[in-house]
Design an enzyme around this catalytic site. Structure first.
Site, PDB file in Angstrom:
ATOM      1  N   GLU A   1      -1.749   3.276  -0.279  1.00 31.47           N
ATOM      2  CA  GLU A   1      -3.194   3.082  -0.009  1.00 31.47           C
ATOM      3  C   GLU A   1      -3.866   2.262  -1.107  1.00 31.47           C
ATOM      4  OE1 GLU A   1      -3.278   4.385   3.503  1.00 31.47           O
ATOM      5  OE2 GLU A   1      -5.158   3.543   2.835  1.00 31.47           O
TER       6      GLU A   1
ATOM      7  N   SER B   1       0.296  -5.343  -1.977  1.00 31.15           N
ATOM      8  CA  SER B   1      -1.090  -5.291  -2.433  1.00 31.15           C
ATOM      9  C   SER B   1      -1.918  -6.385  -1.763  1.00 31.15           C
ATOM     10  CB  SER B   1      -1.146  -5.475  -3.953  1.00 31.15           C
ATOM     11  OG  SER B   1      -0.431  -4.440  -4.587  1.00 31.15           O
TER      12      SER B   1
ATOM     13  N   ARG C   1      -8.674   6.184   1.332  1.00 35.09           N
ATOM     14  CA  ARG C   1      -8.476   6.355  -0.122  1.00 35.09           C
ATOM     15  C   ARG C   1      -9.057   7.681  -0.596  1.00 35.09           C
ATOM     16  NH1 ARG C   1      -9.275  -0.054  -1.219  1.00 35.09           N
ATOM     17  NH2 ARG C   1      -7.092  -0.482  -0.800  1.00 35.09           N
TER      18      ARG C   1
ATOM     19  N   GLN D   1      -1.463  28.774 -28.656  1.00 35.58           N
ATOM     20  CA  GLN D   1      -2.628  27.909 -28.435  1.00 35.58           C
ATOM     21  C   GLN D   1      -2.244  26.582 -27.764  1.00 35.58           C
ATOM     22  OE1 GLN D   1      -4.817  26.152 -31.760  1.00 35.58           O
ATOM     23  NE2 GLN D   1      -6.667  27.057 -30.913  1.00 35.58           N
TER      24      GLN D   1
HETATM   25  C1  LIG Z   1       6.492   6.264   0.444  1.00 35.68           C
HETATM   26  C2  LIG Z   1       5.620   5.118   0.864  1.00 35.68           C
HETATM   27  C3  LIG Z   1       4.894   5.210   2.039  1.00 35.68           C
HETATM   28  C4  LIG Z   1       4.122   4.122   2.464  1.00 35.68           C
HETATM   29  N1  LIG Z   1       3.473   4.182   3.681  1.00 35.68           N
HETATM   30  C5  LIG Z   1       2.922   3.051   4.188  1.00 35.68           C
HETATM   31  C6  LIG Z   1       2.423   3.018   5.536  1.00 35.68           C
HETATM   32  O1  LIG Z   1       2.436   4.019   6.250  1.00 35.68           O
HETATM   33  N2  LIG Z   1       1.937   1.840   6.002  1.00 35.68           N
HETATM   34  C7  LIG Z   1       1.896   0.706   5.247  1.00 35.68           C
HETATM   35  O2  LIG Z   1       1.456  -0.318   5.746  1.00 35.68           O
HETATM   36  N3  LIG Z   1       2.326   0.720   3.948  1.00 35.68           N
HETATM   37  C8  LIG Z   1       2.853   1.852   3.417  1.00 35.68           C
HETATM   38  N4  LIG Z   1       3.333   1.866   2.119  1.00 35.68           N
HETATM   39  C9  LIG Z   1       3.257   0.634   1.321  1.00 35.68           C
HETATM   40  C10 LIG Z   1       2.276   0.725   0.171  1.00 35.68           C
HETATM   41  O3  LIG Z   1       0.965   0.693   0.634  1.00 35.68           O
HETATM   42  C11 LIG Z   1       2.616  -0.423  -0.807  1.00 35.68           C
HETATM   43  O4  LIG Z   1       3.837  -0.070  -1.424  1.00 35.68           O
HETATM   44  C12 LIG Z   1       1.536  -0.656  -1.839  1.00 35.68           C
HETATM   45  O5  LIG Z   1       0.384  -1.184  -1.235  1.00 35.68           O
HETATM   46  C13 LIG Z   1       1.983  -1.614  -2.944  1.00 35.68           C
HETATM   47  O6  LIG Z   1       2.571  -2.772  -2.414  1.00 35.68           O
HETATM   48  P1  LIG Z   1       4.008  -3.245  -2.955  1.00 35.68           P
HETATM   49  O7  LIG Z   1       4.918  -2.077  -2.906  1.00 35.68           O
HETATM   50  O8  LIG Z   1       4.417  -4.445  -2.204  1.00 35.68           O
HETATM   51  O9  LIG Z   1       3.766  -3.588  -4.472  1.00 35.68           O
HETATM   52  P2  LIG Z   1       3.242  -5.003  -5.060  1.00 35.68           P
HETATM   53  O10 LIG Z   1       2.018  -5.418  -4.324  1.00 35.68           O
HETATM   54  O11 LIG Z   1       4.383  -5.939  -5.114  1.00 35.68           O
HETATM   55  O12 LIG Z   1       2.812  -4.570  -6.526  1.00 35.68           O
HETATM   56  C14 LIG Z   1       3.742  -4.500  -7.608  1.00 35.68           C
HETATM   57  C15 LIG Z   1       2.933  -4.236  -8.872  1.00 35.68           C
HETATM   58  O13 LIG Z   1       2.026  -5.329  -9.126  1.00 35.68           O
HETATM   59  C16 LIG Z   1       0.700  -4.861  -9.221  1.00 35.68           C
HETATM   60  N5  LIG Z   1      -0.243  -5.837  -8.650  1.00 35.68           N
HETATM   61  C17 LIG Z   1      -0.154  -6.499  -7.462  1.00 35.68           C
HETATM   62  N6  LIG Z   1      -1.238  -7.269  -7.276  1.00 35.68           N
HETATM   63  C18 LIG Z   1      -2.041  -7.088  -8.355  1.00 35.68           C
HETATM   64  C19 LIG Z   1      -3.317  -7.591  -8.745  1.00 35.68           C
HETATM   65  N7  LIG Z   1      -4.019  -8.432  -7.970  1.00 35.68           N
HETATM   66  N8  LIG Z   1      -3.828  -7.164  -9.922  1.00 35.68           N
HETATM   67  C20 LIG Z   1      -3.155  -6.290 -10.707  1.00 35.68           C
HETATM   68  N9  LIG Z   1      -1.951  -5.784 -10.397  1.00 35.68           N
HETATM   69  C21 LIG Z   1      -1.403  -6.163  -9.231  1.00 35.68           C
HETATM   70  C22 LIG Z   1       0.686  -3.557  -8.412  1.00 35.68           C
HETATM   71  O14 LIG Z   1      -0.393  -2.722  -8.798  1.00 35.68           O
HETATM   72  C23 LIG Z   1       2.048  -2.982  -8.774  1.00 35.68           C
HETATM   73  O15 LIG Z   1       1.965  -2.336 -10.011  1.00 35.68           O
HETATM   74  C24 LIG Z   1       4.041   2.968   1.663  1.00 35.68           C
HETATM   75  C25 LIG Z   1       4.749   2.906   0.452  1.00 35.68           C
HETATM   76  C26 LIG Z   1       5.542   3.953   0.064  1.00 35.68           C
HETATM   77  C27 LIG Z   1       6.341   3.820  -1.218  1.00 35.68           C
END
Ligand SMILES: Cc1cc2nc3c(=O)[nH]c(=O)nc-3n(C[C@H](O)[C@H](O)[C@H](O)COP(=O)(O)OP(=O)(O)OC[C@H]3O[C@@H](n4cnc5c(N)ncnc54)[C@H](O)[C@@H]3O)c2cc1C
Length: 384
Positions: A365, A131, A244, A280
């Protein structure tokens, strides 16, 4: 205000629906079970002009607007989200080239992608940078007229099948500004020192290829820098509203696919001597599923319109659409399994797959929580 698609947009919808019904639906379970990338379907999608159709005509694309892209994406994802993602991700990262790439980069890469001869990937996320994109640690250092890249990327769609990656790297760590110091660099998939490991065992979208990438002294020529050095993160941010909105359209597609299949099943299935659609409780489920899908679609169209017209409320709308449509996909797919009863729990029926696939739209995303943060920030005007 016009609530009708144009004749061309209706025709686009019908053509993609026909393609999805004939070429995707019959093979969807097979690719899901095998966790296999659908090369054959991709060749047919290329013939149909479905790969990176937002690329301008001069580089082999069709130049579709965000709205046309949303229409097309809904149809692909209503048939099957796994194969749908393979098709709609073939040009991941192409926006960076279109907007900031040199003429040489555009002419070399984009026509290959639209023709189906090459696939792209967008490599942003890392094991420790999800994130929070500003904690990207993959380093690119200048050595003569080359960039030398070290680090790793996680969850990269098309990771083992891509011919080109747009990689976000830290190039200028000394810059004392959270959003500067990163650059986007084009990396060919066959460069020495690049290792790609496929991630298997995903909950859903199992036809889509996902991988971890490792860069060990990967060298690329300095001309592979995309846009301005140090401005990569700011360049990237410009596309989030568009990407998005596209994920919102994926959610609409999954919700519609699940709602339609539930309606069909409810009319066929009999219990207590009558169709279950006479009850229903089931009628209300069907009504809510179709109503929420319709609401998600119009919020998504509104966001797509804002992208195409560069409207001022675009960022909030894109996050609203992404959050609402992905939640709708998860909820509608859940109810679709419920309407199917035990039959929905096995993969003889598509709703089992849609239920698993829907979840990813709340994660990639930018997660649901991040979308809500953005909407609140746009409302309140404060930081994350
Ligand atoms: C199948 C798949 C395909 C993907 N494809 C791509 C790709 O092509 N290119 C690429 O670059 N990435 C890709 N991703 C990565 C994806 O974008 C990330 O998994 C996503 O952005 C979340 O990051 P993370 O998994 O590290 O989770 P984290 O950031 O570790 O988040 C864990 C939890 O904490 C929460 N959290 C984190 N920060 C905050 C905050 N500030 N406030 C509130 N809650 C928060 C999150 O919402 C989540 O619930 C892909 C992921 C998957 C699973």
């Amino acid at each position: 205000m016009e609530f009708q698609l144009t004749d061309e947009q209706k025709q686009l919808r019908e053509e993609v629906r026909k393609f999805a019904d004939e070429e995707i639906r019959p093979v969807a379970t097979e690719y899901d079970v095998e966790e296999e990338y659908p090369h054959e379907v991709m060749n047919k999608a290329a013939e149909m002009g479905l790969l990176a159709p937002h690329v301008p005509v001069e580089y082999g694309g069709i130049g579709y607007s965000s709205l046309e892209n949303a229409i097309l994406t809904e149809e692909l994802f209503a048939a099957d989200p796994g194969i749908g993602l393979c098709i709609s991700s073939a040009g991941f990262g192409a926006e960076a080239l279109m907007e900031f790439g040199t003429e040489e980069q555009k002419e070399r890469v984009l026509p290959e992608v639209t023709a189906g001869d090459a696939v792209m990937g967008s490599a942003i996320s890392e094991p420790q940078a999800g994130s929070d994109v500003t904690s990207v640690a993959t380093r690119a250092e200048k050595d003569g007229d080359e960039w030398v890249i070290n680090g790793s990327k996680m969850w990269i769609t098309n990771g083992t099948v891509a011919d080109y990656f747009v990689v976000v790297c830290e190039t200028d760590p000394d810059i004392d500004d959270r959003y500067s110091g990163y650059s986007q660099i084009l990396v060919e998939g066959d460069r020495d020192g690049l290792t790609r490991d496929k991630i298997t065992g995903k909950l859903g979208i199992r036809a889509s290829d996902t991988a971890e990438l490792r860069f060990d002294d990967v060298r690329v020529p300095e001309e592979n820098l995309i846009g301005q050095r140090g401005m990569g993160f700011l360049q990237l941010m410009q596309f989030f509203d568009e990407t998005r909105t596209a994920v919102a359209a994926q959610g609409v597609g999954i919700a519609r696919g699940a709602a339609e299949r539930a309606l069909e099943y409810a009319e066929e299935r009999e219990q207590f001597g009558r169709s279950i659609s006479d009850f229903q409780a089931i009628k209300h489920k069907l009504a809510e599923m179709h109503t929420n899908t319709e609401a998600a679609r119009w919020l998504t169209y509104r966001s797509a319109w804002a992208v195409d017209n560069e409207a001022g409320d675009l960022t909030a709308l894109a996050s609203m659409a992404k959050e609402f449509a992905s939640r709708t996909a998860v909820e509608v797919a859940n109810e679709a399994v419920q309407v199917h009863g035990g039959a929905g729990f096995v993969n003889d029926h598509d709703v089992e797959r849609l239920y698993r696939d829907a979840k990813i739209t709340q994660i990639y995303e930018g997660t649901t929580e991040i979308q809500k943060n953005i909407v609140a920030r746009e409302l309140l005007g404060d930081g994350m």
